[in-house]
Design an enzyme around this catalytic site. Structure first.
Site, PDB file in Angstrom:
ATOM      1  N   LEU A  88       0.848  -1.195   0.000  1.00  0.00           N
ATOM      2  CA  LEU A  88       0.000   0.000   0.000  1.00  0.00           C
ATOM      3  C   LEU A  88       0.884   1.245   0.000  1.00  0.00           C
ATOM      4  CD1 LEU A  88      -3.065  -0.710   2.280  1.00  0.00           C
ATOM      5  CD2 LEU A  88      -2.989  -0.321  -0.176  1.00  0.00           C
ATOM      6  N   HIS A  89       1.516   1.488  -1.131  1.00  0.00           N
ATOM      7  CA  HIS A  89       2.394   2.636  -1.287  1.00  0.00           C
ATOM      8  C   HIS A  89       2.004   3.358  -2.571  1.00  0.00           C
ATOM      9  CE1 HIS A  89       5.966   5.035  -0.801  1.00  0.00           C
ATOM     10  NE2 HIS A  89       6.306   4.783  -2.059  1.00  0.00           N
ATOM     11  N   ALA A  90       2.097   4.660  -2.572  1.00  0.00           N
ATOM     12  CA  ALA A  90       1.872   5.514  -3.738  1.00  0.00           C
ATOM     13  C   ALA A  90       0.537   5.223  -4.440  1.00  0.00           C
ATOM     14  CB  ALA A  90       3.059   5.435  -4.683  1.00  0.00           C
TER      15      ALA A  90
END
Length: 88
Positions: free
Chosen positions: A14-16
């Site tokens: 769950l990044h960018a």
């Protein structure tokens, strides 16, 4: 309160971009939704900073909770979203 557990499918977790798509979907529900790891304090699922600070990685399980009318449907939709590789 509705609750679901899901495994993060995106390669970068769950990044960018995956976090932004998740936060947008959670916000559009209009419900109070939280996301967190089992045994840890959850964060507001509509906060991009909170979701990214969670640091959920590919293959990790997270727990989603929501209150209100339509909570089950909203969580089912978010589970479907997180079950996809949102980086592709």
């Amino acid at each position: 309160m509705a609750e679901r557990t899901v495994t993060i499918a995106s390669a970068v977790g769950l990044h960018a971009r995956p976090a932004a798509l998740f936060v947008q979907a959670a916000s559009e529900s209009g419900l109070d939704i939280e996301i967190g790891r089992k045994g840890e304090d959850p964060v507001d699922a509509t906060s991009i900073l909170g979701v990214m600070a969670l640091g959920a990685k590919h293959g990790e399980e997270v727990v989603l909770t929501a209150d209100g009318e339509g909570a089950d449907e909203a969580l089912d939709s978010l589970v479907d979203l997180l079950s996809q590789d949102l980086d592709a």
